[in-house]
Design an enzyme around this catalytic site. Structure first.
Site, PDB file in Angstrom:
ATOM      1  N   GLY A   1       0.686  -1.062   0.240  1.00  0.00           N
ATOM      2  CA  GLY A   1       0.072  -0.043   0.076  1.00  0.00           C
ATOM      3  C   GLY A   1       0.897   1.186   0.053  1.00  0.00           C
TER       4      GLY A   1
ATOM      5  N   GLY B   1      -0.176   8.005   1.723  1.00  0.00           N
ATOM      6  CA  GLY B   1      -0.087   7.983   3.029  1.00  0.00           C
ATOM      7  C   GLY B   1       1.133   7.241   3.914  1.00  0.00           C
ATOM      8  N   ILE B   2       0.640   6.443   4.538  1.00  0.00           N
ATOM      9  CA  ILE B   2       1.954   5.897   5.656  1.00  0.00           C
ATOM     10  C   ILE B   2       2.748   5.178   4.657  1.00  0.00           C
ATOM     11  CG2 ILE B   2       2.118   4.238   7.654  1.00  0.00           C
ATOM     12  CD1 ILE B   2      -0.621   5.208   8.558  1.00  0.00           C
TER      13      ILE B   2
ATOM     14  N   SER C   1       1.080   3.616  -2.395  1.00  0.00           N
ATOM     15  CA  SER C   1       0.799   4.596  -3.387  1.00  0.00           C
ATOM     16  C   SER C   1       0.353   5.907  -2.445  1.00  0.00           C
ATOM     17  CB  SER C   1      -0.882   4.180  -4.170  1.00  0.00           C
ATOM     18  OG  SER C   1      -1.825   3.776  -3.109  1.00  0.00           O
TER      19      SER C   1
ATOM     20  N   TYR D   1     -13.931  -2.874  10.818  1.00  0.00           N
ATOM     21  CA  TYR D   1     -12.653  -2.106  10.867  1.00  0.00           C
ATOM     22  C   TYR D   1     -11.887  -2.750  12.047  1.00  0.00           C
ATOM     23  CZ  TYR D   1      -8.688   1.112  10.433  1.00  0.00           C
ATOM     24  OH  TYR D   1      -7.341   1.383  10.718  1.00  0.00           O
TER      25      TYR D   1
HETATM   26  N1  LIG Z   1      -4.952   7.257   8.638  1.00  0.00           N
HETATM   27  C1  LIG Z   1      -5.059   7.105   9.846  1.00  0.00           C
HETATM   28  O1  LIG Z   1      -5.780   7.627  10.630  1.00  0.00           O
HETATM   29  C2  LIG Z   1      -4.926   5.489  10.429  1.00  0.00           C
HETATM   30  C3  LIG Z   1      -4.826   5.148  11.850  1.00  0.00           C
HETATM   31  C4  LIG Z   1      -4.718   4.282  12.190  1.00  0.00           C
HETATM   32  C5  LIG Z   1      -4.136   2.898  11.387  1.00  0.00           C
HETATM   33  N2  LIG Z   1      -4.100   3.294   9.966  1.00  0.00           N
HETATM   34  C6  LIG Z   1      -3.772   2.126   9.220  1.00  0.00           C
HETATM   35  O2  LIG Z   1      -2.881   2.460   8.232  1.00  0.00           O
HETATM   36  C7  LIG Z   1      -2.940   1.620   6.939  1.00  0.00           C
HETATM   37  C8  LIG Z   1      -2.317   2.927   6.124  1.00  0.00           C
HETATM   38  O3  LIG Z   1      -3.402   3.697   6.015  1.00  0.00           O
HETATM   39  P1  LIG Z   1      -3.327   5.203   5.375  1.00  0.00           P
HETATM   40  O4  LIG Z   1      -3.462   6.099   6.613  1.00  0.00           O
HETATM   41  O5  LIG Z   1      -1.871   5.428   4.898  1.00  0.00           O
HETATM   42  O6  LIG Z   1      -4.439   5.437   4.383  1.00  0.00           O
HETATM   43  P2  LIG Z   1      -4.329   5.823   2.777  1.00  0.00           P
HETATM   44  O7  LIG Z   1      -3.514   6.910   2.554  1.00  0.00           O
HETATM   45  O8  LIG Z   1      -5.837   5.526   2.382  1.00  0.00           O
HETATM   46  O9  LIG Z   1      -3.641   4.514   1.964  1.00  0.00           O
HETATM   47  C9  LIG Z   1      -4.123   3.381   2.293  1.00  0.00           C
HETATM   48  C10 LIG Z   1      -3.127   2.431   1.093  1.00  0.00           C
HETATM   49  O10 LIG Z   1      -3.654   0.928   1.139  1.00  0.00           O
HETATM   50  C11 LIG Z   1      -3.708   0.598  -0.186  1.00  0.00           C
HETATM   51  N3  LIG Z   1      -4.520  -0.407  -0.540  1.00  0.00           N
HETATM   52  C12 LIG Z   1      -5.715  -0.575  -0.132  1.00  0.00           C
HETATM   53  N4  LIG Z   1      -6.347  -1.664  -0.506  1.00  0.00           N
HETATM   54  C13 LIG Z   1      -5.240  -2.766  -1.145  1.00  0.00           C
HETATM   55  C14 LIG Z   1      -4.875  -3.615  -1.624  1.00  0.00           C
HETATM   56  N5  LIG Z   1      -6.083  -4.840  -1.905  1.00  0.00           N
HETATM   57  N6  LIG Z   1      -3.934  -4.250  -1.990  1.00  0.00           N
HETATM   58  C15 LIG Z   1      -2.706  -3.219  -1.996  1.00  0.00           C
HETATM   59  N7  LIG Z   1      -2.739  -1.990  -1.618  1.00  0.00           N
HETATM   60  C16 LIG Z   1      -4.133  -1.802  -1.046  1.00  0.00           C
HETATM   61  C17 LIG Z   1      -4.104   1.948  -0.748  1.00  0.00           C
HETATM   62  O11 LIG Z   1      -4.058   1.919  -2.430  1.00  0.00           O
HETATM   63  P3  LIG Z   1      -4.798   2.396  -3.388  1.00  0.00           P
HETATM   64  O12 LIG Z   1      -4.102   3.905  -3.556  1.00  0.00           O
HETATM   65  O13 LIG Z   1      -4.500   1.684  -4.520  1.00  0.00           O
HETATM   66  O14 LIG Z   1      -6.161   2.414  -3.013  1.00  0.00           O
HETATM   67  C18 LIG Z   1      -3.145   2.951  -0.287  1.00  0.00           C
HETATM   68  O15 LIG Z   1      -2.004   2.790  -0.929  1.00  0.00           O
HETATM   69  C19 LIG Z   1      -4.155   1.132   7.026  1.00  0.00           C
HETATM   70  O16 LIG Z   1      -3.942  -0.270   7.551  1.00  0.00           O
HETATM   71  C20 LIG Z   1      -4.782   1.855   8.230  1.00  0.00           C
HETATM   72  O17 LIG Z   1      -5.927   0.901   8.743  1.00  0.00           O
HETATM   73  C21 LIG Z   1      -4.446   4.570   9.493  1.00  0.00           C
END
Ligand SMILES: NC(=O)c1ccc[n+]([C@@H]2O[C@H](COP(=O)([O-])OP(=O)(O)OC[C@H]3O[C@@H](n4cnc5c(N)ncnc54)[C@H](OP(=O)(O)O)[C@@H]3O)[C@@H](O)[C@H]2O)c1
Length: 285
Positions: A11, A15-16, A13, A156
């Site tokens: 993942g 964010g984290i 592309s 979730y």
């Molecule tokens: N943001 C928060 O507040 C927060 C807090 C706690 C934990 N987290 C966790 O941190 C992780 C990253 O989240 P983020 O905050 O960086 O959100 P994000 O910006 O929405 O990034 C999510 C990433 O996951 C990818 N993804 C989704 N489904 C996928 C799949 N089937 N195969 C491969 N990649 C996939 C997305 O790719 P696409 O671009 O293709 O959709 C994107 O690159 C997640 O596990 C989330 O639950 C987030």
């Protein structure tokens, strides 16, 4: 680092994942920044441009955590090219929101497919390689929501609690082979996560105006909006991940953000009933 360690981030592309891939590459890890869509992907272009301009050891490859073939092909490519995998960051994920009663089985399974089985699939691919090496670190990004739960986010939380349980068991199972499991538990992070929230289709349908959950949905949406005003930058999470993977003796859990620290402290210090009252106050329930 004597020999360049090989890191794989799912993942990447946005964010984290995006920030973690860059941070690892900037700190000497040969990093496979994986993403499910390469063609026409802004994330792929952006990270490749940055890597080129900074001359970073970073490669973008396709990996959809939902897909067996995609995961095995990505892992085979890495092993063929580098012969090893030292670090896996299971980051790919999204949140399904909506009242449980209004969530379809298909939506529930989709949520588990990515957040739980996706991480499990990547681990099953990487563990045999790490076990042979007798060395490796697997970092699972769960959440503060892997230990406490808010309303209208039940699936979730289900995935994140499940990933915590899987990881807790695996740390004992894999420890003898030199494989360490690390949990990363951020609070609210300012990424595309919020824009990418998947609302249960029944909840968002125009036929749902008489939903018994309407008031609750409004109250909780307000709290979600407030949470989004106090986020940390994804690079803060990436820096903690870097410290964890650089450590010879990493902790099992890393809590990140003032919100996560405060709520997990409250959870620890309060009996269940008191904590329930505290959460109901937070969400106007
Ligand atoms: N943001 C928060 O507040 C927060 C807090 C706690 C934990 N987290 C966790 O941190 C992780 C990253 O989240 P983020 O905050 O960086 O959100 P994000 O910006 O929405 O990034 C999510 C990433 O996951 C990818 N993804 C989704 N489904 C996928 C799949 N089937 N195969 C491969 N990649 C996939 C997305 O790719 P696409 O671009 O293709 O959709 C994107 O690159 C997640 O596990 C989330 O639950 C987030």
């Amino acid at each position: 680092m004597a020999q360049k360690e090989i890191a794989v981030v799912t993942g990447s592309s946005t964010g984290i994942g995006f920030e973690t891939s860059l941070t690892l590459a900037r700190n000497g890890f040969h990093t496979y920044a994986t993403m499910r869509t390469l063609e026409g992907s802004r994330g792929s272009e952006q990270i490749t441009d940055i890597a080129k301009s900074e001359n970073l050891p970073l490669q973008v490859i396709q990996l959809d955590v939902d897909n067996d073939k995609s995961v095995s092909e990505a892992i085979n490519t890495i092993v063929k090219e580098k012969g090893r995998i030292d670090i896996v960051i299971n980051n790919a994920g999204y949140a399904l929101v909506g009242p449980f009663e209004e969530t379809s089985m298909k939506e529930m399974k989709g949520q588990f497919e990515t957040n739980f089985f996706g991480a499990a699939r990547v681990m099953q691919g990487a563990i045999p390689i790490m076990r042979e090496q007798r060395r490796g670190k697997i970092v699972n990004i769960t959440s503060m929501g892997g230990r406490i739960a808010v309303p209208l986010d039940s699936l979730y939380h289900g995935t994140k609690f499940a990933l915590e349980g899987l990881s807790e068991s695996l740390q004992y199972e894999l420890g003898p082979f030199g494989i360490k499991i690390i949990l990363i538990e951020p609070g609210a992070v300012g990424s595309n996560f919020w824009k990418n929230l998947k609302i249960a289709s029944k909840t968002s349908s125009s036929d749902n105006i008489d939903s018994p959950y309407k008031q609750m949905v409004n109250n909780v949406s307000e709290s979600f909006k407030q949470m989004q005003q106090n986020t940390i930058h994804p690079s803060e999470v990436a820096n903690v991940i870097l410290q964890a993977v650089l450590s010879d003796n990493p902790d099992f859990r890393y809590v990140i953000g003032k919100d996560a620290t405060a709520i997990l402290e409250a959870r620890k210090s309060m009996p269940d009933r008191e904590f329930q009252h505290f959460m109901k106050d937070q969400f106007n329930l």
